[in-house]
Design a protein around this motif. Sequence first.
Motif, PDB file in Angstrom:
ATOM      1  N   HIS A 181       0.862  -1.185   0.000  1.00  0.00           N
ATOM      2  CA  HIS A 181       0.000   0.000   0.000  1.00  0.00           C
ATOM      3  C   HIS A 181       0.897   1.233   0.000  1.00  0.00           C
ATOM      4  O   HIS A 181       1.743   1.377   0.870  1.00  0.00           O
ATOM      5  CB  HIS A 181      -0.908   0.007   1.234  1.00  0.00           C
ATOM      6  N   VAL A 182       0.690   2.108  -0.993  1.00  0.00           N
ATOM      7  CA  VAL A 182       1.511   3.309  -1.117  1.00  0.00           C
ATOM      8  C   VAL A 182       0.614   4.516  -1.360  1.00  0.00           C
ATOM      9  O   VAL A 182      -0.474   4.394  -1.913  1.00  0.00           O
ATOM     10  CB  VAL A 182       2.549   3.178  -2.259  1.00  0.00           C
ATOM     11  N   PRO A 183       1.068   5.700  -0.979  1.00  0.00           N
ATOM     12  CA  PRO A 183       0.295   6.912  -1.249  1.00  0.00           C
ATOM     13  C   PRO A 183       0.361   7.287  -2.739  1.00  0.00           C
ATOM     14  O   PRO A 183       1.368   7.055  -3.399  1.00  0.00           O
ATOM     15  CB  PRO A 183       0.969   7.976  -0.386  1.00  0.00           C
ATOM     16  N   VAL A 184      -0.710   7.859  -3.241  1.00  0.00           N
ATOM     17  CA  VAL A 184      -0.775   8.300  -4.637  1.00  0.00           C
ATOM     18  C   VAL A 184       0.015   9.597  -4.802  1.00  0.00           C
ATOM     19  O   VAL A 184      -0.029  10.479  -3.946  1.00  0.00           O
ATOM     20  CB  VAL A 184      -2.249   8.507  -5.057  1.00  0.00           C
ATOM     21  N   GLY A 185       0.760   9.680  -5.905  1.00  0.00           N
ATOM     22  CA  GLY A 185       1.457  10.905  -6.252  1.00  0.00           C
ATOM     23  C   GLY A 185       2.737  11.170  -5.488  1.00  0.00           C
ATOM     24  O   GLY A 185       3.311  12.241  -5.597  1.00  0.00           O
ATOM     25  N   GLN A 186       3.206  10.205  -4.737  1.00  0.00           N
ATOM     26  CA  GLN A 186       4.428  10.387  -3.945  1.00  0.00           C
ATOM     27  C   GLN A 186       5.482   9.399  -4.412  1.00  0.00           C
ATOM     28  O   GLN A 186       5.196   8.223  -4.623  1.00  0.00           O
ATOM     29  CB  GLN A 186       4.118  10.150  -2.466  1.00  0.00           C
ATOM     30  N   ALA A 187       6.716   9.842  -4.593  1.00  0.00           N
ATOM     31  CA  ALA A 187       7.805   8.955  -4.983  1.00  0.00           C
ATOM     32  C   ALA A 187       8.075   7.955  -3.851  1.00  0.00           C
ATOM     33  O   ALA A 187       8.189   8.344  -2.689  1.00  0.00           O
ATOM     34  CB  ALA A 187       9.062   9.748  -5.288  1.00  0.00           C
ATOM     35  N   PHE A 231       9.528   4.348  -7.592  1.00  0.00           N
ATOM     36  CA  PHE A 231       8.356   4.414  -8.460  1.00  0.00           C
ATOM     37  C   PHE A 231       7.336   5.352  -7.849  1.00  0.00           C
ATOM     38  O   PHE A 231       7.464   5.786  -6.709  1.00  0.00           O
ATOM     39  CB  PHE A 231       7.750   3.023  -8.707  1.00  0.00           C
ATOM     40  N   LYS A 232       6.299   5.681  -8.645  1.00  0.00           N
ATOM     41  CA  LYS A 232       5.235   6.558  -8.166  1.00  0.00           C
ATOM     42  C   LYS A 232       3.906   6.062  -8.717  1.00  0.00           C
ATOM     43  O   LYS A 232       3.780   5.843  -9.924  1.00  0.00           O
ATOM     44  CB  LYS A 232       5.486   7.997  -8.603  1.00  0.00           C
ATOM     45  N   ALA A 233       2.920   5.882  -7.846  1.00  0.00           N
ATOM     46  CA  ALA A 233       1.561   5.532  -8.265  1.00  0.00           C
ATOM     47  C   ALA A 233       0.838   6.833  -8.608  1.00  0.00           C
ATOM     48  O   ALA A 233       0.682   7.690  -7.745  1.00  0.00           O
ATOM     49  CB  ALA A 233       0.837   4.784  -7.152  1.00  0.00           C
ATOM     50  N   ASP A 234       0.419   6.970  -9.853  1.00  0.00           N
ATOM     51  CA  ASP A 234      -0.220   8.210 -10.291  1.00  0.00           C
ATOM     52  C   ASP A 234      -1.715   8.261 -10.003  1.00  0.00           C
ATOM     53  O   ASP A 234      -2.308   9.337 -10.004  1.00  0.00           O
ATOM     54  CB  ASP A 234       0.015   8.422 -11.783  1.00  0.00           C
ATOM     55  N   LYS A 235      -2.327   7.094  -9.792  1.00  0.00           N
ATOM     56  CA  LYS A 235      -3.763   7.073  -9.488  1.00  0.00           C
ATOM     57  C   LYS A 235      -4.079   5.894  -8.582  1.00  0.00           C
ATOM     58  O   LYS A 235      -3.379   4.882  -8.589  1.00  0.00           O
ATOM     59  CB  LYS A 235      -4.588   7.018 -10.774  1.00  0.00           C
ATOM     60  N   PRO A 236      -5.141   5.987  -7.781  1.00  0.00           N
ATOM     61  CA  PRO A 236      -5.535   4.887  -6.904  1.00  0.00           C
ATOM     62  C   PRO A 236      -5.924   3.667  -7.730  1.00  0.00           C
ATOM     63  O   PRO A 236      -6.412   3.789  -8.850  1.00  0.00           O
ATOM     64  CB  PRO A 236      -6.750   5.426  -6.151  1.00  0.00           C
ATOM     65  N   GLY A 237      -5.689   2.503  -7.180  1.00  0.00           N
ATOM     66  CA  GLY A 237      -6.083   1.275  -7.874  1.00  0.00           C
ATOM     67  C   GLY A 237      -5.452   0.051  -7.247  1.00  0.00           C
ATOM     68  O   GLY A 237      -4.720   0.148  -6.263  1.00  0.00           O
ATOM     69  N   THR A 238      -5.757  -1.077  -7.840  1.00  0.00           N
ATOM     70  CA  THR A 238      -5.152  -2.350  -7.455  1.00  0.00           C
ATOM     71  C   THR A 238      -4.210  -2.753  -8.578  1.00  0.00           C
ATOM     72  O   THR A 238      -4.631  -2.845  -9.738  1.00  0.00           O
ATOM     73  CB  THR A 238      -6.234  -3.428  -7.266  1.00  0.00           C
TER      74      THR A 238
END
Length: 81
Positions: free
Chosen positions: A18-24, A59-66
């Motif tokens: 689980h990672v925050p969106v938009g954060q490296a 890496f960076k998650a740009d949007k919420p999802g699985t």
Amino acid sequence: MDVEVPAPEGNREIDQLHVPVGQAIKMTMTSEDVIHSFYVPAFRMKQDVLPGRYTTTWFKADKPGTYHLFCAEYCAPSIRG
């Protein structure tokens, strides 16, 4: 490949990340047994994980999802994601 992540409050997450969106996000990884290749296709991120050594990737998650995590190496039939 098992993924074990220490959380800030001291708990651990197994087989999920689980990672925050938009954060490296910086991951430092090691293996206890064989060479693994941590692979998240949605992030276009793949990093070898070696026994007895630490490897780092960002890496960076740009949007919420699985998003699915895989081991892209042939480590053992029971380990393949």
